[in-house]
Design a protein around this motif. Sequence first.
Motif, PDB file in Angstrom:
ATOM      1  N   THR A   1       0.878  -1.057   0.009  1.00  0.00           N
ATOM      2  CA  THR A   1      -0.038  -0.058   0.170  1.00  0.00           C
ATOM      3  C   THR A   1       0.948   1.285   0.035  1.00  0.00           C
ATOM      4  N   LEU A   2       1.817   1.270   0.766  1.00  0.00           N
ATOM      5  CA  LEU A   2       2.833   2.428   0.827  1.00  0.00           C
ATOM      6  C   LEU A   2       3.396   2.471  -0.400  1.00  0.00           C
ATOM      7  N   LEU A   3       4.042   1.541  -1.092  1.00  0.00           N
ATOM      8  CA  LEU A   3       4.643   1.374  -2.509  1.00  0.00           C
ATOM      9  C   LEU A   3       3.754   2.167  -3.342  1.00  0.00           C
ATOM     10  N   ILE A   4       2.410   1.624  -3.427  1.00  0.00           N
ATOM     11  CA  ILE A   4       1.625   2.330  -4.305  1.00  0.00           C
ATOM     12  C   ILE A   4       1.328   3.793  -4.201  1.00  0.00           C
ATOM     13  N   ALA A   5       1.323   4.355  -2.985  1.00  0.00           N
ATOM     14  CA  ALA A   5       0.937   5.713  -2.734  1.00  0.00           C
ATOM     15  C   ALA A   5       2.449   6.550  -2.987  1.00  0.00           C
ATOM     16  N   LEU A   6       3.469   5.898  -2.707  1.00  0.00           N
ATOM     17  CA  LEU A   6       4.739   6.609  -2.912  1.00  0.00           C
ATOM     18  C   LEU A   6       5.097   7.013  -4.554  1.00  0.00           C
ATOM     19  N   VAL A   7       4.491   5.943  -5.544  1.00  0.00           N
ATOM     20  CA  VAL A   7       4.545   6.130  -6.666  1.00  0.00           C
ATOM     21  C   VAL A   7       3.559   6.889  -7.441  1.00  0.00           C
ATOM     22  N   THR A   8       2.294   6.511  -6.855  1.00  0.00           N
ATOM     23  CA  THR A   8       1.306   7.488  -7.308  1.00  0.00           C
ATOM     24  C   THR A   8       1.441   8.953  -7.147  1.00  0.00           C
ATOM     25  N   VAL A   9       1.558   9.337  -5.755  1.00  0.00           N
ATOM     26  CA  VAL A   9       1.454  10.685  -5.516  1.00  0.00           C
ATOM     27  C   VAL A   9       2.398  11.675  -6.169  1.00  0.00           C
ATOM     28  N   PRO A  10       3.567  11.385  -6.147  1.00  0.00           N
ATOM     29  CA  PRO A  10       4.775  12.025  -7.242  1.00  0.00           C
ATOM     30  C   PRO A  10       4.281  12.457  -8.664  1.00  0.00           C
ATOM     31  N   VAL A  11       3.784  11.326  -9.255  1.00  0.00           N
ATOM     32  CA  VAL A  11       3.277  11.307 -10.615  1.00  0.00           C
ATOM     33  C   VAL A  11       2.070  12.351 -10.722  1.00  0.00           C
ATOM     34  N   ASN A  12       1.142  12.118 -10.022  1.00  0.00           N
ATOM     35  CA  ASN A  12      -0.074  13.012 -10.119  1.00  0.00           C
ATOM     36  C   ASN A  12       0.173  14.176  -9.780  1.00  0.00           C
ATOM     37  N   LEU A  13       1.168  14.616  -8.675  1.00  0.00           N
ATOM     38  CA  LEU A  13       1.534  15.772  -8.275  1.00  0.00           C
ATOM     39  C   LEU A  13       2.177  16.714  -9.618  1.00  0.00           C
ATOM     40  N   VAL A  14       3.112  15.810 -10.415  1.00  0.00           N
ATOM     41  CA  VAL A  14       3.631  16.756 -11.646  1.00  0.00           C
ATOM     42  C   VAL A  14       2.709  17.059 -12.499  1.00  0.00           C
ATOM     43  N   PHE A  15       1.823  15.835 -12.945  1.00  0.00           N
ATOM     44  CA  PHE A  15       0.970  15.819 -13.857  1.00  0.00           C
ATOM     45  C   PHE A  15      -0.118  16.976 -13.681  1.00  0.00           C
ATOM     46  N   GLY A  16      -0.483  17.322 -12.227  1.00  0.00           N
ATOM     47  CA  GLY A  16      -1.630  18.336 -11.887  1.00  0.00           C
ATOM     48  C   GLY A  16      -1.074  19.395 -11.842  1.00  0.00           C
ATOM     49  N   VAL A  17       0.221  19.792 -11.692  1.00  0.00           N
ATOM     50  CA  VAL A  17       0.591  21.064 -11.774  1.00  0.00           C
ATOM     51  C   VAL A  17       0.758  21.686 -13.218  1.00  0.00           C
ATOM     52  N   PHE A  18       1.270  20.684 -13.960  1.00  0.00           N
ATOM     53  CA  PHE A  18       1.440  20.831 -15.600  1.00  0.00           C
ATOM     54  C   PHE A  18      -0.029  21.273 -15.936  1.00  0.00           C
ATOM     55  N   LEU A  19      -0.898  20.247 -15.603  1.00  0.00           N
ATOM     56  CA  LEU A  19      -2.379  20.383 -16.281  1.00  0.00           C
ATOM     57  C   LEU A  19      -2.824  21.988 -15.833  1.00  0.00           C
ATOM     58  N   ALA A  20      -2.822  22.213 -14.474  1.00  0.00           N
ATOM     59  CA  ALA A  20      -3.350  23.375 -13.982  1.00  0.00           C
ATOM     60  C   ALA A  20      -2.849  24.573 -14.722  1.00  0.00           C
ATOM     61  N   TRP A  21      -1.263  24.540 -14.614  1.00  0.00           N
ATOM     62  CA  TRP A  21      -0.469  25.607 -15.528  1.00  0.00           C
ATOM     63  C   TRP A  21      -1.011  25.751 -16.931  1.00  0.00           C
ATOM     64  N   LEU A  22      -1.204  24.882 -17.525  1.00  0.00           N
ATOM     65  CA  LEU A  22      -1.680  24.771 -18.963  1.00  0.00           C
ATOM     66  C   LEU A  22      -3.071  25.454 -18.892  1.00  0.00           C
ATOM     67  N   VAL A  23      -4.076  24.805 -18.380  1.00  0.00           N
ATOM     68  CA  VAL A  23      -5.435  25.509 -18.486  1.00  0.00           C
ATOM     69  C   VAL A  23      -5.670  26.907 -17.828  1.00  0.00           C
ATOM     70  N   THR A  24      -4.948  27.065 -16.957  1.00  0.00           N
ATOM     71  CA  THR A  24      -5.097  28.363 -16.241  1.00  0.00           C
ATOM     72  C   THR A  24      -4.424  29.535 -16.870  1.00  0.00           C
ATOM     73  N   ARG A  25      -3.213  29.225 -17.482  1.00  0.00           N
ATOM     74  CA  ARG A  25      -2.444  30.441 -17.827  1.00  0.00           C
ATOM     75  C   ARG A  25      -2.515  30.623 -19.491  1.00  0.00           C
ATOM     76  N   PHE A  26      -3.070  29.644 -20.285  1.00  0.00           N
ATOM     77  CA  PHE A  26      -2.981  29.669 -21.666  1.00  0.00           C
ATOM     78  C   PHE A  26      -4.426  29.384 -22.202  1.00  0.00           C
ATOM     79  N   SER A  27      -4.587  30.362 -23.311  1.00  0.00           N
ATOM     80  CA  SER A  27      -6.021  30.004 -23.845  1.00  0.00           C
ATOM     81  C   SER A  27      -5.987  29.356 -25.104  1.00  0.00           C
ATOM     82  N   PHE A  28      -6.402  28.007 -25.342  1.00  0.00           N
ATOM     83  CA  PHE A  28      -6.247  27.371 -26.570  1.00  0.00           C
ATOM     84  C   PHE A  28      -7.357  26.853 -26.880  1.00  0.00           C
TER      85      PHE A  28
END
Lengths: 277, 338, 276
Positions: free
Chosen positions: C61-88
């Motif tokens: 369970t810890l292993l799954i959380a340890l891999v999942t959290v950083p991946v989704n953290l990076v993705f979430g930041v990129f996505l949020a940056w993309l959709v809130t800072r650019f219009s396309f």
Amino acid sequence: MRARVLPGFTLSLGVTLLFVSLILLLPMTSLVGQLAGLSWSQYWAAITDPRLLASYRVTLLAAATASLFNALFGLLLAWVLARYAFPGKRVLDALMDLPFALPTAVAGITLATLYSRNGAIGALLAPYGIEIAYSWLGIALAMAFTSVPFVVRTVQPVLEDLPTRTDEAALTLGASNFYAFRRVIWPHIRPAVITGTGLSFARSLGEFGAVIFIAGNMPYETEVVSLMLATRLEEYDYAGAAAIASVVMLVSLLLLLAINLWQGRFYRRLHGGSFPG
Amino acid sequence: MLTTSPLRHAALAATLGLAFAGSAAQAADRTLLNASYDVSRELFADLNPQFVEQWQNDHDETVEIQMSHAGSSTQARAILQGLDADVVTFNQVTDVNVLAEQGGLIPEDWQSRLPNQSSPWYSTMAFLVREGNPHNIQSWSDLVGSDVSLIFPNPKTSGNGRYTYLAAWAATQQNNDGDEQATRDYMRQLLRNVEVFDTGGRGATNTFVERGIGDVLITFESEANGIVQQYGEDDYDVIVPPVDIMAEFPVTWVDENLDSDADRALAKAYLEFLYSEPAQRTLAENYYRVNDENVSEEFADRFPQTDMLRVNDVFGSWDNVMQTHFASGGTLDQLQRR
Amino acid sequence: MRRIGDAPATRAILITLATLLTTLFLVVPLASIFYQAFAEGLAPFWHNLSDQYTRQAIMLTLLIALVTVPVNLVFGVFLAWLVTRFSFPGRRLLQTFIDIPFAVSPVVAGLLYLLLYGRTGWLGSLLSEADVQLMFAWPGMVLVTIFVTCPFVARELIPLMQAQGSADEEAAVTLGAGGWTLFRRVTLPKIRWALVYGVILTNARAIGEYGAVAMVSGTIRGETVTLPLQVELLYQDYNTVGAFTSAALLAAIAVVTLVVKGVLEWHTQRRGKRHA
């Protein structure tokens, strides 16, 4: 479209598209692949089986009951948390997020233990002929539990942001509390209440882990759609399962889209449309 | 400073992953994965150490038997999708057949590879009633009284439930000289008396025992006796009806998942061990009926006499059963229709 | 100053009602988990906790959380940056895509992955030729967990970054800041708490996910059983205390999550007040 002053467009677009395609869209292709094997009439037959229709009814009814309960419960809690200061408030506030933090299977097993005829709460209700576990009420209970935070957490910030003068204006005009709430507060929080209730409803439709332990799974009475899907799998009927999955997905997606659009409109109204929300 | 933190995460994850993968591998020279049905946990917890010890003595190798338990069909589906099980120990012939027919993972004639149609033990359905048997349940016909509430798992999702359905059908059919309409009426009432349809055998046990719901739990004889052992002989009685169904427990090795001759030999030895006298004794101790003559004599008083009908004799074949009774729109669906 | 519902009677009634309902609806179930775990005293609790399979479930369970959290953290930041800072074009569509995991029931999510990466799936058959096993092993369980939890970080960030607007960042760019410096110096401090909140939610869900993980697990004891699956397995093993021991562990993690979140919020509020 304005000029792109800020850096990182290509990078963030690349990362996002890669992730969205690999993690979100690629698995969807397998759904499409399964559905492609069905003719329209087969598809129609698969999603209108009478027992399945009954399970739609049970699921919708339970989800509606659950989200209605959450609308009232959430409104009450949001009001109390936003408006009053009292000892233990911080604990009460923190507790609102418990259903998101607690695994659904644990919630399901615990609720079934508590609310069955010989459970701590079920035993109190049994003499009055109220059966919660293994009836549709149990399904509604599990759904309500797992989606508690939606209404509270959407309404609470709106209430907190309401300026004091809104209240005062109404009260100095001599309106009663209830009348003032209905005429002054309610219009402000109505969109948030509806959004939260909608999210709670969408979440309830797909809930499986908590529900399966407390549903009686009786045909036509307490079978939920997720169980019908699991049944199709048991028969090695992947196409049938995919057909049911597609219906659930479509309903939830439409619901979420509607909420997103509604939120967008609400947002623009609040902020004067300065940002293309 | 910030740049080190994702790295540290990755390193941590990798270490953890290695530690995790290593934990199983370092323990034993060889591993064998047994995919089994839902209610066989206690049984294999007893059987596996015996085999491990025997193999250690004969081959000087340590073996670790890994267990995976779920409904038989769920397991078959998982294996078709790639669960790397070396042997299967199921409670339904159809679920093994699927591995041959849909996946080509085993030969079609798998049943002839081991004795007794590849079924090292068998059982039958029993009624678990509450203390003193207040509703005086003795046979299948006693279950349709208007005040009797039943618990058994959903035949749609559980092999256990399917056997109950088939036993009730076969016994009633025999009772009324093959009048199918009467059998259907009986079955309709039987299904109506069910209070909770759990998805698996253990779910039903929990509903009956922990929640106190229902007057009769219908489950495998072995499971019913196991419950009595576990929860106390004073609270429940086990009743085996005079006419019942023969529930076979087919086993086989999964050829496509065995990469080497050595693995195949291990898998085969494991299944053959189940037919040996010590294993058969353990099975009988767990209230499963066995074919070994010495053992069955020794434990004869545990197993009441009953007329056990065979699925193939009453219903033709398992394929036929699945098609006519349990498929979408089949007899079961018709009986439950409003 | 007078506010609606400030009358002492109304106030008392509403607070009492809210506390009562919360107790009945949320506190009693939580308490009953711990009660059942300790029903037979401390010794069985410790015994169950030190069970080899339970320990392995905790590790996985810890292993799954340890891999999942950083991946989704990076993705979430990129996505949020993309959709809130650019219009396309397609921006709204992208935002709806990210809601897919909310719309898909976890069981369906697991099924979709199974059909794709399983032995019979088109991608899975390629992988199995290359002798790569994703499903019924921890990588597959990580994949579905990433799927199920990917909206949380983005959903926390998007409204906040939208409300904040991009004036600060644009000013920084005009002053000559590069991409990484811009994010680290200007954006990150403003979204820090929302980011942490998103991570906490992702983590809680990754630890507790049941339906999707169950589909792709194969429930091999000691190998592919996570803590929530272990709860169910023990529950079906006549081992109620064991099941509730694992459940109590999960509930304890949930409570810690709530406390951390509460502290963070309190912190943010204080900062908010100071800056105001």
